[in-house]
Structures are given as structure tokens and as C-alpha cells.
Design a protein around this motif. Structure first.
Motif, PDB file in Angstrom:
ATOM      1  N   UNK A 296     -43.522   0.523   9.963  1.00  0.00           N
ATOM      2  CA  UNK A 296     -43.050  -0.858  10.013  1.00  0.00           C
ATOM      3  C   UNK A 296     -42.777  -1.352   8.598  1.00  0.00           C
ATOM      4  N   UNK A 297     -41.700  -2.119   8.449  1.00  0.00           N
ATOM      5  CA  UNK A 297     -41.400  -2.799   7.191  1.00  0.00           C
ATOM      6  C   UNK A 297     -42.043  -4.171   7.216  1.00  0.00           C
ATOM      7  N   UNK A 298     -42.850  -4.463   6.226  1.00  0.00           N
ATOM      8  CA  UNK A 298     -43.493  -5.769   6.149  1.00  0.00           C
ATOM      9  C   UNK A 298     -42.511  -6.790   5.574  1.00  0.00           C
ATOM     10  N   UNK A 299     -42.528  -8.018   6.064  1.00  0.00           N
ATOM     11  CA  UNK A 299     -41.527  -9.009   5.638  1.00  0.00           C
ATOM     12  C   UNK A 299     -41.748  -9.500   4.209  1.00  0.00           C
ATOM     13  N   UNK A 300     -40.653  -9.884   3.570  1.00  0.00           N
ATOM     14  CA  UNK A 300     -40.683 -10.538   2.257  1.00  0.00           C
ATOM     15  C   UNK A 300     -41.455  -9.733   1.219  1.00  0.00           C
ATOM     16  N   UNK A 301     -41.220  -8.421   1.187  1.00  0.00           N
ATOM     17  CA  UNK A 301     -41.992  -7.587   0.272  1.00  0.00           C
ATOM     18  C   UNK A 301     -41.147  -6.498  -0.399  1.00  0.00           C
TER      19      UNK A 301
ATOM     20  N   UNK B 145     -39.395  -6.297  -3.059  1.00  0.00           N
ATOM     21  CA  UNK B 145     -39.473  -6.149  -4.515  1.00  0.00           C
ATOM     22  C   UNK B 145     -40.892  -5.896  -5.015  1.00  0.00           C
ATOM     23  N   UNK B 146     -41.850  -5.772  -4.119  1.00  0.00           N
ATOM     24  CA  UNK B 146     -43.241  -5.654  -4.545  1.00  0.00           C
ATOM     25  C   UNK B 146     -43.671  -4.223  -4.862  1.00  0.00           C
ATOM     26  N   UNK B 147     -42.862  -3.255  -4.503  1.00  0.00           N
ATOM     27  CA  UNK B 147     -43.121  -1.870  -4.886  1.00  0.00           C
ATOM     28  C   UNK B 147     -41.779  -1.173  -5.053  1.00  0.00           C
ATOM     29  N   UNK B 148     -41.471  -0.764  -6.270  1.00  0.00           N
ATOM     30  CA  UNK B 148     -40.190  -0.107  -6.535  1.00  0.00           C
ATOM     31  C   UNK B 148     -40.424   1.170  -7.326  1.00  0.00           C
ATOM     32  N   UNK B 149     -39.498   2.127  -7.170  1.00  0.00           N
ATOM     33  CA  UNK B 149     -39.643   3.467  -7.762  1.00  0.00           C
ATOM     34  C   UNK B 149     -38.237   3.925  -8.105  1.00  0.00           C
ATOM     35  N   UNK B 150     -37.883   3.897  -9.392  1.00  0.00           N
ATOM     36  CA  UNK B 150     -36.522   4.181  -9.814  1.00  0.00           C
ATOM     37  C   UNK B 150     -36.509   5.270 -10.873  1.00  0.00           C
ATOM     38  N   UNK B 151     -35.392   6.003 -10.942  1.00  0.00           N
ATOM     39  CA  UNK B 151     -35.234   7.067 -11.929  1.00  0.00           C
ATOM     40  C   UNK B 151     -34.780   6.460 -13.253  1.00  0.00           C
ATOM     41  N   UNK B 152     -35.576   6.713 -14.301  1.00  0.00           N
ATOM     42  CA  UNK B 152     -35.227   6.227 -15.636  1.00  0.00           C
ATOM     43  C   UNK B 152     -34.946   7.389 -16.569  1.00  0.00           C
ATOM     44  N   UNK B 153     -34.656   7.079 -17.814  1.00  0.00           N
ATOM     45  CA  UNK B 153     -34.329   8.118 -18.794  1.00  0.00           C
ATOM     46  C   UNK B 153     -35.563   8.877 -19.278  1.00  0.00           C
TER      47      UNK B 153
ATOM     48  N   UNK C  74     -41.072  -0.679   0.306  1.00  0.00           N
ATOM     49  CA  UNK C  74     -40.421  -1.300   1.464  1.00  0.00           C
ATOM     50  C   UNK C  74     -40.731  -2.781   1.690  1.00  0.00           C
ATOM     51  N   UNK C  75     -42.022  -3.218   1.661  1.00  0.00           N
ATOM     52  CA  UNK C  75     -43.218  -2.400   1.816  1.00  0.00           C
ATOM     53  C   UNK C  75     -43.245  -1.756   3.187  1.00  0.00           C
ATOM     54  N   UNK C  76     -43.572  -0.497   3.207  1.00  0.00           N
ATOM     55  CA  UNK C  76     -43.665   0.265   4.437  1.00  0.00           C
ATOM     56  C   UNK C  76     -45.123   0.534   4.759  1.00  0.00           C
ATOM     57  N   UNK C  77     -45.485   0.343   6.018  1.00  0.00           N
ATOM     58  CA  UNK C  77     -46.809   0.733   6.500  1.00  0.00           C
ATOM     59  C   UNK C  77     -46.631   1.784   7.584  1.00  0.00           C
ATOM     60  N   UNK C  78     -47.253   2.937   7.384  1.00  0.00           N
ATOM     61  CA  UNK C  78     -47.295   3.985   8.406  1.00  0.00           C
ATOM     62  C   UNK C  78     -48.651   3.899   9.093  1.00  0.00           C
ATOM     63  N   UNK C  79     -48.651   3.802  10.409  1.00  0.00           N
ATOM     64  CA  UNK C  79     -49.884   3.647  11.183  1.00  0.00           C
ATOM     65  C   UNK C  79     -49.929   4.694  12.283  1.00  0.00           C
TER      66      UNK C  79
END
Length: 385
Positions: A237-242, A244-252, A359-364
Motif C-alpha cells: 500500500x502507498x501511504x498518503x501525502x508521503x 517526498x519523505x523517502x527518496x533514493x536517487x543516483x548521484x555522481x 513511496x512511502x510503501x508499506x508491505x504487509x
């Protein structure tokens, strides 16, 4: 007693974990961070405080650079920052170190399941800390002696929730194609992405991640299988309004992770309702496999669900002794729980597993620990043990 996993035909038949050679005390990592912040004493003091209070005492790394001083650690240098490893260098290190660690965990899981490699029908490989092709799946096929026709399902760059996602994918494969045997292999080299800290938010991620691999075999259990985890229903499930609270991006200079301090509060606000959706009218289970994404996350789940310290001790112990291992962490928690159930000669117990990611994503997912197969129990309409 109500059976959460009634009529399921899939179970974790065996598990295996592996840690890198190098162990680093949390206090030593804190000093590396603080030394790299000599020009910002306020942030250095904050770093020491965060590292001391996050629930981690020890971590593991694939790179011995962390065992030296701040002057020799390229990831967290105290002086010249022009030699920080590039993303290309980090990926080469990943390609060198990830395969043997993944292979070790996979071999242990096959042995624990008493499973012949040639009988594996599906291979799910999981990682968010490195990528290359041909990848881990090809290496595992060649080194383990899997069939060249095994169905390969790479699950990449999905964050900490991906380990439990892979288990649920494997369960669905087994339920949809009876007779299937699925090997799930997670490997994460999180310390390859440590970088000089510039702001407080970056310290949260740096304070608890470590390296590890974990694997499991999922299939239909038989008389040779003992101390298995029967897999019940579950969902993502994707939790609402979240978002931008966890991001993971490729940098230099590696992958850039951002973790908001709001995450424990967000989980506390939404998790109870989602677990109600999962469990329905069933009573709360006794076993809780919580992904220890940080001490605050475990604290939040314990408070909201009114759990005892005993029910969260598996998650806290993995966090304390190895840190957050990204996708592999939930497998470490489940394996610790399963081994403890076996050592204490426990009978059938119901449980719930959860993991969280961007996401925030919760796996249950619900599950049942069952010590031994029992055809009569299956005929009664319960789990297949």
C-alpha cells in the motif's frame, strides 16, 4: 483459534544469511563522520548524538576503508574531498563484492530447505545498492547449478520494502503454479553509498545502514520440511501525502538517500488501519516481524499496536547488531524469529511481517510458524503443515 493463513499452499522452506568480513562499531563510524565535519562543530556534535541514540551498536561493511582513520577513509574524508569515489567506482566495488555474499546466503538457504538447486523454477534477485549486467541472477545460475531455463525475476532499486515484496511475489508464483520452487536472494551494500555529510537530514540515513545478504526458498512444504513459515495473505500500500519523505536517487558520488524525520509519525498515523485491513476480525498475532528501518520506526509500531518489548525484540536485536540492511533486513528478522521458535520448541504461532520503502510503501503479510508438517492439519482446512 482463528487461522490467518487458512488454505495457503506456500511457505518459506529454508533461509540463509551472510554478512561481510568487516565489522565496524557504531562509535567508530560516528567518529569518522564527526572527523569529516571538523569545519562544522555543531553538526559534528549532532552526528555523535544521532549515532548514539539510533539503536545501532555494530554494522558490517564490504570495504575495509572504514576500518582506518578519517584521513584514509575515502567515503568520509576529513580533509581533501577531491578523491571521493565516483558512482562508477562504487558500482565496480559492488560488482566485485555483491556476488560472493549473495552466493553464500543462497547456498545456505538451499541447504536449510534440503532443496536441490536443479529443482528451482524461479529466481528473484533483489538489490537497490548496485546494478550491472549480466547481473546477480546469471551469476547465481552458473555458480549454484540452477537450470539455465529458470525464470529470472530481478527486483531492483525498490528500497527496503523489496525483500518482503519478493517473498509475496514468490508466494503468488507458488500458488499460481503448484510445484514451483522459488529462490529469493537479496544483497545490499549500503555502505558503498556513504558520502560526506552536508546537512542534518543526511545523518539519519548514515547512522544505521549496513551491508548483508539474505535468501530463502519458497514452495509447497512436505514431510521433510520443518520449522517453516507458512505464508498468508498480504499486500502493498502507498501511504498518503508521503511521496517526498523517502527518496533514493543516483548521484555522481553514489546514490543519494533522503529520509524524513516524519517517517515514524506517518507510519504511526496509518499503520493500524492497514493492519486492520490485513487481519480483519482475527485477533492480533503473537509474532511481529517489523523491518527495523530505525529505532523510531520500531518504537512507532510498538506504541500504535500496543506491543510488548518481547514482540519487538527480534527487530531491535538485528538493528543493534547489524543495522538496517535494506531489503535483506526483514529476512534477517524472520530467520532470527524462526531459529528462536525452534530452539524454544514452540508450537504453531501466528505472525505478521512488515517492511517499508520509498513511496512511502508499506508491505504487509501474515504468516504462521509451524514446527512440522501434518497432513491431518491440512485436511482440517488450515495451513498445509
Amino acid at each position: 483459534m482463528t487461522q490467518l493463513n487458512s488454505n495457503t499452499g506456500a511457505a518459506i522452506l529454508g533461509m540463509g544469511t551472510a554478512l561481510p568480513l568487516y565489522s565496524i562499531a557504531q562509535a567508530d563510524v560516528a567518529e569518522l563522520i564527526a572527523s569529516s565535519l571538523q569545519d562544522n562543530p555543531d553538526l559534528a556534535r549532532f552526528a555523535r548524538r544521532i549515532f548514539k541514540s539510533c539503536g545501532v551498536e555494530n554494522r558490517y561493511t564490504c570495504d575495509d576503508s572504514y576500518l582506518g582513520t578519517a584521513e584514509t577513509c575515502r567515503y568520509l574524508p576529513s580533509g581533501d574531498r577531491t578523491d571521493i569515489p565516483t558512482t562508477e567506482e562504487r558500482m565496480k566495488k559492488y560488482q566485485q563484492e555483491a556476488p560472493p555474499l549473495a552466493l553464500e546466503a543462497a547456498k545456505r538457504s538451499l541447504q536449510d530447505a534440503n532443496q536441490a538447486p536443479a529443482e528451482i523454477t524461479h529466481l528473484i534477485t533483489v538489490s537497490c545498492t548496485g546494478q550491472y549486467l549480466p547481473g546477480l541472477d546469471v551469476m547465481l545460475i552458473n555458480e549454484l547449478g540452477l537450470s539455465p531455463r529458470v525464470n529470472r525475476l530481478p527486483l531492483m532499486f525498490q528500497g527496503c520494502a523489496a525483500g518482503l515484496k519478493a517473498i509475496q511475489m514468490a508466494r503468488d508464483v507458488v500458488l499460481g503454479a503448484p510445484g514451483s520452487k522459488v529462490l529469493v536472494v537479496c544483497v545490499e551494500l549500503c555502505t558503498l553509498h556513504f558520502q560526506p555529510v552536508k546537512e542534518r537530514e543526511a545523518l539519519f540515513a548514515a547512522s544505521f545502514f549496513g551491508d548483508a545478504s539474505a535468501a530463502c526458498v519458497i514452495g509447497e512444504p512436505g514431510v521433510k520440511h520443518k520449522h517453516c513459515l507458512s505464508l498468508g495473505k498480504g499486500y502493498s500500500v502507498l501511504l498518503p501525502d508521503s511521496t517526498e519523505d523517502m527518496t533514493w536517487e543516483v548521484g555522481n558520488t553514489g546514490f543519494d538517500l533522503y529520509l524524513s524525520p516524519r517517517i515514524p509519525k506517518l507510519l504511526g498515523a496509518h499503520l493500524e488501519a492497514e493492519l486492520g485491513q490485513l487481519l480483519g476480525d482475527s485477533p492480533l498475532p503473537e509474532l511481529w516481524a517489523i523491518h527495523p528501518g530505525g529505532r523510531g520506526i520500531v518504537d512507532s509500531v510498538q506504541e500504535v499496536m500496543k506491543l510488548s518489548d518481547e514482540q519487538t525484540r527480534y527487530s531491535r536485536e538485528i538493528l543493534r547488531t547489524a543495522g538496517n540492511l535494506s531489503s535483506a533486513t526483514i529476512l534477517f528478522v524472520l530467520e532470527s524469529m524462526r531459529r528462536d521458535m525452534e530452539a524454544r520448541n514452540e508450537q504453531t504461532k501466528e505472525g505478521v511481517a512488515m517492511a517499508f520503502g520509498p513511496g512511502l510503501t508499506a508491505e504487509l503479510m501474515s504468516f504462521t510458524y509451524v514446527p512440522a508438517y501434518s497432513p491431518s492439519y491440512q485436511e482440517a482446512g488450515h495451513a498445509v503443515f
